[in-house]
Each structure stands twice: as C-alpha cells, then as structure tokens.
Design an enzyme around this catalytic site. Structure first.
Site, PDB file in Angstrom:
ATOM      1  N   ARG A 121       0.855  -1.183   0.000  1.00 24.35           N
ATOM      2  CA  ARG A 121       0.000   0.000   0.000  1.00 24.35           C
ATOM      3  C   ARG A 121       0.895   1.239   0.000  1.00 24.35           C
ATOM      4  NH1 ARG A 121      -2.190   0.031   6.295  1.00 24.35           N
ATOM      5  NH2 ARG A 121      -0.144  -0.015   7.241  1.00 24.35           N
ATOM      6  N   ASN A 159      -4.171   8.248   4.799  1.00 26.99           N
ATOM      7  CA  ASN A 159      -4.010   7.450   6.010  1.00 26.99           C
ATOM      8  C   ASN A 159      -2.540   7.389   6.381  1.00 26.99           C
ATOM      9  OD1 ASN A 159      -5.279   5.573   8.007  1.00 26.99           O
ATOM     10  ND2 ASN A 159      -3.712   4.211   7.191  1.00 26.99           N
ATOM     11  N   GLU A 160      -2.246   7.721   7.616  1.00 24.69           N
ATOM     12  CA  GLU A 160      -0.854   7.661   8.085  1.00 24.69           C
ATOM     13  C   GLU A 160       0.103   8.135   6.994  1.00 24.69           C
ATOM     14  OE1 GLU A 160      -0.017   3.801   9.799  1.00 24.69           O
ATOM     15  OE2 GLU A 160      -0.967   4.393  11.676  1.00 24.69           O
ATOM     16  N   GLU A 317      -6.317   5.273  16.035  1.00 22.09           N
ATOM     17  CA  GLU A 317      -6.083   3.830  15.999  1.00 22.09           C
ATOM     18  C   GLU A 317      -5.215   3.432  17.174  1.00 22.09           C
ATOM     19  OE1 GLU A 317      -4.078   2.361  12.543  1.00 22.09           O
ATOM     20  OE2 GLU A 317      -5.205   3.640  11.186  1.00 22.09           O
ATOM     21  N   TRP A 325       2.663  -6.924  13.036  1.00 22.78           N
ATOM     22  CA  TRP A 325       3.847  -6.432  12.320  1.00 22.78           C
ATOM     23  C   TRP A 325       5.105  -6.375  13.176  1.00 22.78           C
ATOM     24  CZ3 TRP A 325       4.692  -2.175  15.196  1.00 22.78           C
ATOM     25  CH2 TRP A 325       3.588  -1.500  15.713  1.00 22.78           C
ATOM     26  N   GLU A 365      -3.216  -8.345   7.203  1.00 24.92           N
ATOM     27  CA  GLU A 365      -3.496  -7.986   8.595  1.00 24.92           C
ATOM     28  C   GLU A 365      -4.495  -8.930   9.255  1.00 24.92           C
ATOM     29  OE1 GLU A 365      -2.176  -3.385   8.646  1.00 24.92           O
ATOM     30  OE2 GLU A 365      -4.236  -3.749   7.978  1.00 24.92           O
ATOM     31  N   LYS A 366      -4.592 -10.149   8.725  1.00 21.86           N
ATOM     32  CA  LYS A 366      -5.604 -11.064   9.286  1.00 21.86           C
ATOM     33  C   LYS A 366      -5.244 -11.548  10.686  1.00 21.86           C
ATOM     34  CE  LYS A 366      -3.961 -14.942   6.415  1.00 21.86           C
ATOM     35  NZ  LYS A 366      -3.048 -14.094   5.606  1.00 21.86           N
ATOM     36  N   HIS A 368      -4.010  -9.460  12.933  1.00 21.65           N
ATOM     37  CA  HIS A 368      -4.054  -8.245  13.761  1.00 21.65           C
ATOM     38  C   HIS A 368      -5.389  -8.238  14.494  1.00 21.65           C
ATOM     39  CE1 HIS A 368      -4.054  -4.000  14.844  1.00 21.65           C
ATOM     40  NE2 HIS A 368      -2.858  -3.834  14.307  1.00 21.65           N
TER      41      HIS A 368
END
Ligand code: GLA
Ligand code: GLA
Length: 696
Positions: A121, A159-160, A317, A325, A365-366, A368
């Site tokens: 991303r 985002n970020e 967040e 991560w 991210e599954k 997370h």
C-alpha cells in the site's frame, strides 16, 4: 482548531457530548450480510464513530472513468440509521492497480534507486503531479457525493501519511526538492553557504545540479540530508493541504484531520509542524514491545497532547490486543485494553478508536486484533470491548477538558532528532527519542507529572515556557541563536533548565557553534568542552553518586560559579565533572554529560526537582507505582490514576469522587463499574481510576 466532541456529535444530532468510540470500518472486505450484524454489534459495544473507506479507492473507482458509490451510500446510511458518525476517508491512501499500471512514474524510489512496486500500500510519490491529479479528482468526487450526508462528521485525509513513503528519492522528488530549496534559501550562494559546500568540492553552480541525498560514494552532505528530511515532511504536508483545500471548498463546515503516528521510532514526519494545518489532531499508537512499552505509550500520548497545544485530540487507531507487524505478536493481558485506552484519554484523547472493527479473514493484517475477533461476539475480547464502551460513556464529563499543565516539561524537537542521529558523528549509537523517554520514565518513577512539549510550539504559543518551573531538554542538539536567547531569558526569570550531552552543538544549518562545546548553551550552563568523548559499545563509567553512564562522556571544564553535582570515578574522564548545575539569576541550568538510563536518572531528577521546589502530587506510597495525569474544565479537575504495577494499590490520601474504576475481572474480562458502585479506595492491578474534583 475544532472541538473533537462537537464533530463527534455530528452536524445534525443534538446528542450530548460523549467520548468517541469506534474503529476503522472496512465493510468492503465483507459480504453485505455481515454489515447488518456489524451495525448491531457496534450498538452493543457503544460505538459512536467509524472511519470508512480508507483503502477503498479500487472499489470506488474501478476504472479511470467509472465510479461505484452504491455500496458506500448504503454503508453511510446504515451507520446513520444506527446513530453512528462517520469519519470519512478521502480514500487516497492506496492507489489502484489500473493507476500504477498506466502511470508507473508515480511509484516511489528508494535511496538506493529501487522502485517500490504495487502489491502493498501507499505506493505513491508525495510529489508526483500525476498522483496528485488523480487523488484530488477522487477527493472532489467524495466530497461532492457526501457533502450533505447526515452521517458525515469529519474528513480523514489519506491514512498515516508517510508511513511507507516519506522518503522518496525519485526525479519528481528531486524537482520538488529544488523548488523547496529555492524557497528556503533564495540564492545558490546562500544554499552553498548553508550546506558548507566548500567541503569536498560540492559547490553548486546551477539549481539543476542538486539531487536528493541518494546513495553516494561516501557520506552525503549532512545539511543536504537534514534539509531532505525537512523537505520530505513538508512534501507530505503539501499533499495534506491540497486534499484539505478541496474538502474545505466543498464542505467548509466539516472538520478535516489526518492520523499522525506519534509513536516509537517513527520520525520522518514533523507533526509539530503538521498540526496547525488540520482542524483537530488525530494520532495512531501501537504499544512497542520491550521493557518501556507502557512508558513509551504514555510519552507518545503526552507528546500528542503537546502537539495539539493541550487541547483534546482523537485517538484514531490503537489495538485491542496483538498486532501483526512485530517479530512476535503477543496478545494484551487482562486489563490492558482498558488501561491503554484510558492512558490516551488521560492525556487528552476525546475519542478512542481501533484498527479495526472486524478482524480480516484475508490479507496481510488477518492476524491483527480487532474489536470483533475471528472468534466472533462470543469472546472475552468482545466482552472487554463492550465493557470499555460503558467505561467511556461514564467518562462523558471529561469531554473537552484540556490538559492541566504540569510544573515540569520535556522539550521535544524534530530538528534535533533528525540532526543528532545523522551519520559521520561521534557515535552512531545515540538515540534521541530513547534519551527523552528515559527522562520521562524517570519522571513517572518519581511520581511527578511532566508535559512533553514541542520546541516548534514556542513560536505559536502551543508551548509556553512560562507554564513550567523545570524544563528538561534532552539532546537539544540544534539550537539556533533565538532559541538559546529564549531559554536564557526564561532561566534568568526563574526557570530551571536541564540538558544533556550533544545539546547546543549546531545551528539550524547544522554548523557547529565554535569556541568550545556546547557553543549555543556554553555561557548559560557555565562550562566548556574541548573534546567530545563517546563511549564504546558496552563501555560503562561509574559516577560518584552511585549511577552508571553509558554511550557518552564529555571532558568538561567548569567556569567559576558552576557547581559539580556528580563526578566520574573511572574512564577517560575520571575525576572530572559528569553532572553540573549553575545558578543563573533566579533560575539554574544543569548539564548531564552521559546516558544514565531511567533508573540512574531518577535520584538525580529528584535532586534537581527538589532544588526547583517541584514535588510529587501523589501520596508517598503511590509515587512511581501510579501514573497521574490531570485534565481540567473551567471548574473541575479529572485525576487519572493509572496503575503501573500488577498489584492492587490503596488510594488513601487522595480526594475526589471516582468517576470510573476499571478492574481485570476473573483474570479474563476487564469490567468497569460506573460511579456509585466504585470502590474509590483501590486501584486494581493494571487498573485505572478517574477522580473528579473541583478545580484547584
Ligand atoms: C496502521 C494503519 C492501519 C493498520 C494498522 C495495523 O495504523 O493505519 O491501516 O495497518 O497500522 O497496526
Ligand atoms: C581519508 C581522506 C581524508 C579524510 C580522512 C578522514 O584519509 O583522504 O580526506 O576523509 O580519510 O579520516
């Protein structure tokens, strides 16, 4: 700046203000049947706000000339029907494959010339005109589509920003860097002087010769490196501004934010400079693994408050439990979900949100954690999430309360962070933020509140030295003359300054202040150093106050009138001063020439605080065991007491009525009881109590 609660209430509701609660919501990862269940569970958890469409560009615009808003219309309507506000993303964070295929020239390039390809991303150059054009077209469509939607409470730009793409060394970046340098320096002569290009035959005779500090045969020019960091942060701000301006034109009444990452070693973005560009500050924070994890969280939340000028901000967040991560991703222990959330509230968060609402079944991210875990609603985690929703509802009186300034502060400076860690220095082991965190940790251990405040805030009033009796400026490496003057005037008026090794060394161009270190602060500190003497890895030196130094020492000559508080017992500087303090008119200036670590700093800090008349506000038995933070309104104070230990603590000796008290229940579920049922006299292991009392 807008008040966070006003926007959380949404433009059309008259709901009384309460703390926001929610998450990133990614319904586009799930079939429609799941959405209704999402809405039901959000209500059960007390969710008030969700961030939607952050990574939805490819879904919203499947081809250059095709738009698909139907699904998002439905999600917006569904949220509104359930009384949930939407912090709507501009959706520009991750460009779709059709765009990067048609325009590979938007992809970022690393220092070593490698392209960052799609598949992850944030595969875009902050300075790409092609990316900017496509992104702004999307922002315009989003703003026009949802301008009047009753669920729309705020805009979430990208985002970020900069998380993966802050440093781009592409040709676009080179062009934009030259423009930025032209604005900064005006003439090539001035740039040559600032960059010290007389060194190594680097003199530029045409702007076109200037490049980002790409992989070079030797150390790239340090001022070029520092300027490139400043430029890279500014380039993202320029993108932020471009999106914001489109939003403000179309929806002038909807506040705009973007989620910062004041956290750990994330250092590319100078958030002190970013904050004035948005309507309210948002931050993302994830607990860092390691022995100072909790202290680092508090430090980051505290600094976010400093960046926001003590005004409330939005925790956009954090995680309910494990992330995905770190090298090893462990779940949170009972009580930590509430403790971590309320630590942010203690430092000014008026909203507590997570990444993400429902744990993904697919994608990177599954593993997370989320508010709804893979196990579903019948889970300890979801019950904790529901309990936290109730706790936050009980904390409604805190909404809008500002930070009650402490008597001590830690100065934080992105320029010093960047410059002190450049290469070709006395040591490459120096870590700016680690030294600042050690001081903060020592304050927590001493039970004394300290605000973390940005140096940049001195110019616009967000940081006011006059609020403080003691200011610690760890590794304040970059000290322009104006800053030295300001600190000197504050000390003369009664302020007590504490600074450390490698402070006051260079000006804003990274040129050394001559005549003996630390040139900019030499007179104020009343000492002179001819040679810097860092320590080798593993080397330790003993001080006569019982502490042990690592990383650094200095060969200090004190000037008449400067007291020596501690002396080196061994090492190269044996018998010479290690810690000094000089009385200056009504204040003082102290210097610590080595790294003492949190434990070594505590007794020294207590000594320095004592001399300045600053004491803990906590009863003796709680000092070091409890973190105290205070927020206040015009007539009330809220004392947040966070248990730093795994034991229950008595709260005798503290006034106030308990507003909430959290308890890790049955070793499993964090239970929160509202006021009235709260045993105000005990602080559970990893628990939090908030006391409400009249303003002093
Ligand atoms: C960041 C991002 C989120 C997600 C989380 C995971 O905060 O903004 O999209 O990747 O990290 O921790
Ligand atoms: C080499 C180079 C010098 C200088 C020194 C530094 O000897 O020739 O120009 O860079 O290293 O140690």
């Amino acid at each position: 700046m807008t008040d966070v609660p006003r926007l959380l209430a949404g433009p059309e509701t008259t709901r009384p203000a309460r703390l926001g609660y929610g998450a990133d919501y990614n319904p586009d990862q799930w079939p429609r049947e799941v959405w209704a269940e999402d809405a039901r569970l959000m209500q059960a958890a007390g969710v008030t706000v969700v961030s939607v469409a952050i990574f939805s560009w490819a879904r919203i615009q499947p081809a250059p000339d095709r738009w698909d808003f139907g699904w998002l219309d439905e999600v917006m309507d569904l949220m509104h029907a359930h009384g949930i506000s939407v912090d709507l993303a501009t959706a520009t964070a991750s460009p779709p494959p059709w765009l990067t295929t048609a325009h590979p020239e938007i992809l970022p390039v690393t220092r070593t010339g490698e392209t960052l390809w799609p598949g992850g991303r944030q595969q875009w150059r902050p300075t790409s005109p092609v990316f900017r054009e496509h992104a702004l077209a999307l922002v315009e469509k989003m703003a026009e589509r949802y301008a009047a939607h009753p669920a729309l409470a705020a805009w979430h730009v990208s985002n970020e920003l900069g998380c993966h793409n802050v440093e781009d060394y592409s040709d676009d970046a080179a062009r934009a860097f030259r423009t930025w340098l032209t604005a900064r320096y005006g003439t090539l002569d001035r740039l040559n002087e600032a960059w010290g290009t007389a060194f190594w035959s680097q003199r530029y005779t045409d702007w076109e010769q200037i490049l980002p500090p790409r992989l070079a045969a030797s150390y790239p020019n340090p001022t070029q490196q520092l300027d490139f960091k400043r430029f890279s942060s500014d380039a993202l701000v320029e993108h932020l501004r471009a999106e914001r301006d489109v939003l403000r034109r179309i929806t002038p009444d909807v506040p705009v934010t973007t989620n910062f990452m004041v956290m750990g070693e994330t250092k590319g973005m100078d958030y002190a400079a970013w904050a004035p560009e948005i309507d309210f500050v948002s931050n993302d924070h994830y607990l860092q693994p390691g022995p100072q994890g909790r202290e680092e969280m508090s430090f980051s939340a505290n600094l976010t408050s400093g960046v926001a000028g003590g005004r409330p901000w939005f925790l956009m967040e954090h995680s309910t439990s494990a992330v995905n991560w770190q090298p090893v991703n462990v779940p949170k222990r009972p009580g930590e979900l509430a403790r971590d959330s309320l630590t942010h509230v203690a430092h000014g968060a008026d909203a507590v949100c997570f990444f993400q609402w429902r744990q993904s079944a697919a994608g990177a991210e599954k593993y997370h954690s989320a508010m709804v875990p893979h196990a579903g609603e019948d889970s300890a985690l979801f019950r904790d999430v529901v309990a936290l929703g109730r706790t936050l509802a009980d904390l409604a009186p805190v909404v809008g309360a500002e930070r009650a300034p402490a008597r001590a502060a830690i100065l934080f400076d992105w320029d010093s962070w960047w410059a002190s860690e450049l290469d070709s220095h006395p040591t490459e082991a120096l870590r700016y933020r680690a030294e600042a965190l050690d001081w903060y940790h020592a304050f927590l251990d001493a039970g004394v509140r300290a605000d973390v405040v940005p140096v940049a805030g001195l110019d616009d009033g967000r940081t006011d030295l006059a609020d403080y009796d003691v200011v610690v400026a760890p590794v304040l490496h970059v000290v322009p003359a104006a800053l030295a003057d300001r600190l000197t005037r504050w000390v003369e008026a009664g302020g007590h300054l504490v600074t450390t090794y490698f402070s006051g060394i260079v000006d804003a161009d990274d040129h050394v202040w001559l005549g003996g270190y630390p040139g900019a602060l030499r007179d104020l500190l009343g000492l002179r150093i001819e040679e810097l003497n860092p320590l080798r890895d593993g080397e330790r030196v003993r001080l006569d106050d019982g502490s042990t130094g690592t990383l650094w020492t200095d060969r200090i000559d004190v000037l008449p009138g400067t007291d020596v508080l501690a002396t080196y017992l061994d090492g190269q500087q044996a018998g010479r001063p290690a810690v000094t303090r000089r009385a200056v008119e009504r204040g003082s200036a102290a210097y610590v020439s080595t790294r003492l670590g949190a434990a070594g700093l505590r007794p020294l800090l207590e000594r320095l605080l004592d001399a300045a008349g600053v004491r803990s506000e906590l009863p003796e038995p709680l000092r070091g065991r409890v973190e105290l933070t205070v927020r206040r309104t015009a007539d009330e104070e809220f004392w947040f007491l966070v248990n730093r230990t795994d034991e229950a603590l008595g709260l005798a000796g503290l006034d106030g009525k308990a507003l909430v008290s959290t308890t890790p229940h049955d070793g499993e579920v964090a239970d929160a009881r509202p006021s009235g049922e709260v045993p105000a006299d005990t602080l559970a292991p990893r628990g939090v109590v908030v006391l409400r009392r009249p303003r002093a």
